[in-house]
Structure formats: C-alpha cells, structure tokens
Design an enzyme around this catalytic site. Structure first.
Site, short mmCIF file in Angstrom:
data_model
loop_
_atom_site.label_atom_id
_atom_site.label_comp_id
_atom_site.label_asym_id
_atom_site.label_seq_id
_atom_site.Cartn_x
_atom_site.Cartn_y
_atom_site.Cartn_z
CB SER A 38 -36.65 22.38 -13.66
OG SER A 38 -35.67 21.39 -13.77
NE ARG B 238 -27.52 13.85 -13.17
CZ ARG B 238 -28.80 14.20 -13.20
NH1 ARG B 238 -29.13 15.47 -13.35
NH2 ARG B 238 -29.74 13.29 -13.08
CG HIS C 146 -33.28 9.16 -13.50
ND1 HIS C 146 -33.53 9.38 -14.82
CD2 HIS C 146 -33.00 10.38 -12.96
CE1 HIS C 146 -33.38 10.67 -15.09
NE2 HIS C 146 -33.06 11.30 -13.98
CG HIS D 121 -37.75 18.16 -10.69
ND1 HIS D 121 -36.73 17.44 -11.25
CD2 HIS D 121 -37.82 19.31 -11.44
CE1 HIS D 121 -36.21 18.11 -12.27
NE2 HIS D 121 -36.85 19.26 -12.40
CG ASP E 115 -32.00 14.32 -6.47
OD1 ASP E 115 -31.42 15.41 -6.57
OD2 ASP E 115 -32.93 13.96 -7.20
C1 MLT Z 1 -32.98 16.03 -13.23
O1 MLT Z 1 -31.78 16.25 -13.23
O2 MLT Z 1 -33.81 16.86 -13.60
C2 MLT Z 1 -33.46 14.72 -12.69
O3 MLT Z 1 -32.53 13.70 -12.96
C3 MLT Z 1 -34.86 14.36 -13.09
C4 MLT Z 1 -35.09 13.95 -14.51
O4 MLT Z 1 -34.22 13.97 -15.34
O5 MLT Z 1 -36.24 13.57 -14.82
#
Ligand code: MLT
Length: 275
Positions: free
Chosen positions: A83, A168, A159, A113, A214
C-alpha cells in the site's frame, strides 16, 4: 506552480482526505451493516474517538482506546509494503493524494496484505471450531502440523522484512492482557503465540516464525462486538492513509522523480538465462 510548492498542495489535499476518512468509513459501515445513519463527527474529540463514534462504539471507553492504538500501529512502518509503495508510485505521476491513496488501498485489499487480518481471524475461528476453546497444547500442535503438512501456511506468522515478533503484535497483546485477559479467543491466540513459532522453526521453511500485526487485531475487534470481518480492511485503510499520505508529502517536498522500473528486452532476458 514551481516544483518547490508541490508539497504544500499535497499537504492540503492529504489533510482533507485524512479528515474525511472517519466519516467515509462510518458511512460504509452504517450503510452495509446497520441502519444507514452515521453519527456526526465531534470536532472537540480526537480522531480515535470519532472513528469509534461513527461506528457506534464511542460509549465504550476501552473500544475508543483500542481505536487509538489501532490507528497508531497500522499507519505504517516503512515504505516498501504494497500500500505504501503503490501510493508512492501513483503519486510519482503527480496524481493527487485522493487518487494515490485509492490506488494504495486497492493493494491493501489483497489477502497477502491488509486482508490478512481477516484471513487470520477466519483461520483462528476454524481452529476453535475444530479443537474447541480449551484445547490442549498437544491438540493445537497436531492441528498446526496438519495445516502445514497439507501445504497451507499458518496465517499471521512470518513477515517480509521483520525477523522477530512484530512490535505491533506486542502492543495489541499488552492491550489484551490489560483489558480482556479472560476472553477465550485471546487465550487461544496466546496459546498460538507460545506454540506456533517453535513448530515453524522445526518445520524449517519460514525465515521468520514470529507473529505479525495481523495475527492479533481480529480477536480484539470481535471482543468489542465489531464482528463484521469484511469491514476490517476499511479500518486498516483509515489508519494506513495517515502513514502513506505523510510519505507522499515528503515525496513532493524532496522532489522525488516519476517512478519507472527498468524493463528488459527478450534478448536481455535470454542473455541472463543463458549465463
Ligand atoms: C504492513 O504493515 O504493511 C505489513 O506489515 C506488510 C509489510 O510491511 O510488508
């Protein structure tokens, strides 16, 4: 407009879109799942409180606190995820922040994602239905091994860049330990935290056996009654907007160029393959 001023307009648009997002998210939630009435934003309350408010949960102060935590930890952690990178890529064409964010959120909707938190919750509920909430460690271990042996992954663990428990994840765990220690689904998630990394290490096919962001969020939302799983990526998107749009303002301030990855001709590829 001189290039040196681009950031200023990007900043203004970004602030506008961020300000509108709780109302947009509230509209989606109320139209799709409730009676279509969206409570008014309270300009004297903070962003997290207002997000809880438009969803109809602001009476519960723990849920408001959860929204503050949720919004903070999902903003971003660097620019390489889908994103953030997509928002940056589309913004590099000087597309405005609304268009750039919309592109980024389309990426967030993918199961690898932002949709991953829904996948995790679905998998955890399936696990609960299969083994029961009070299952022994041995029963859970057998279930996880059967998942891995059938060629599937354990969602929420691993990850792309992290090589330890996602911080997190840890703050959500701390929140749960403080506010909902006896919630049966949290207790199941806690058991997974103790069991899965060891199994994944023994399995030997994953670079990072630790849980990510997640792996936890779904059970917290469920606990407070926000049970509509299809809404979870919208919620993630409200938070992610703050991170990726901040980066977009910096892109313009630093005069970042139009992004254009190099392509290779068939001849170039043949040369690589023949080496
Ligand atoms: C994120 O927060 O976008 C996820 O941990 C995925 C990533 O960092 O690739």
């Amino acid at each position: 407009m001189p290039k040196t001023q681009y950031w200023d307009y990007t900043f203004e648009d970004s602030m506008d879109v961020i300000a509108k997002l709780p109302s947009v998210a509230g509209r989606i939630y109320q139209n799709v799942f409730k009676n279509g009435k969206v409570p008014n934003i309270n300009p004297d309350a903070d962003y997290g409180h207002n997000l809880a408010h438009v969803l109809g949960f602001s009476e519960n102060k723990d849920f408001v606190e959860l929204m503050r935590l949720y919004l903070t930890i999902h903003t971003d952690h660097e620019g390489g995820n889908v994103s953030a990178h997509t928002t940056h890529l589309v913004g590099s064409a000087l597309s405005d922040p609304y268009l750039s964010l919309a592109a980024g959120l389309n990426g967030l909707a993918g199961p690898l994602h932002g949709l991953a938190n829904q996948e995790v919750l679905r998998w955890t509920l399936k696990l609960r239905d299969a083994v029961g909430v009070n299952a022994s460690d041995e029963t859970i271990k057998d279930y996880i091994w059967s998942t891995l042996k059938s060629g599937q992954v354990v969602p929420g663990f691993g990850h792309a860049v992290l090589r330890k428990t996602d911080p997190r994840y840890s703050c959500q765990r701390e929140f749960a330990l403080k506010h909902l220690p006896s919630d049966p689904m949290f207790q199941l998630v806690s058991k997974l935290y103790n069991i899965v990394p060891r199994i994944l290490t023994e399995h030997g096919k994953t670079k990072n056996p630790w849980p990510n962001v997640d792996a936890h969020s779904g059970v917290l939302l469920q606990h407070y009654g926000l049970v509509e799983q299809d809404f979870y990526t919208v919620l993630f998107g409200v938070s992610r907007a703050i991170g990726v749009l901040s980066q977009l303002i910096w892109d313009r301030a630093l005069g970042m160029p139009l992004e254009r990855p190099k392509s290779l001709s068939t001849q170039d590829i043949l040369k690589i393959v023949k080496k």
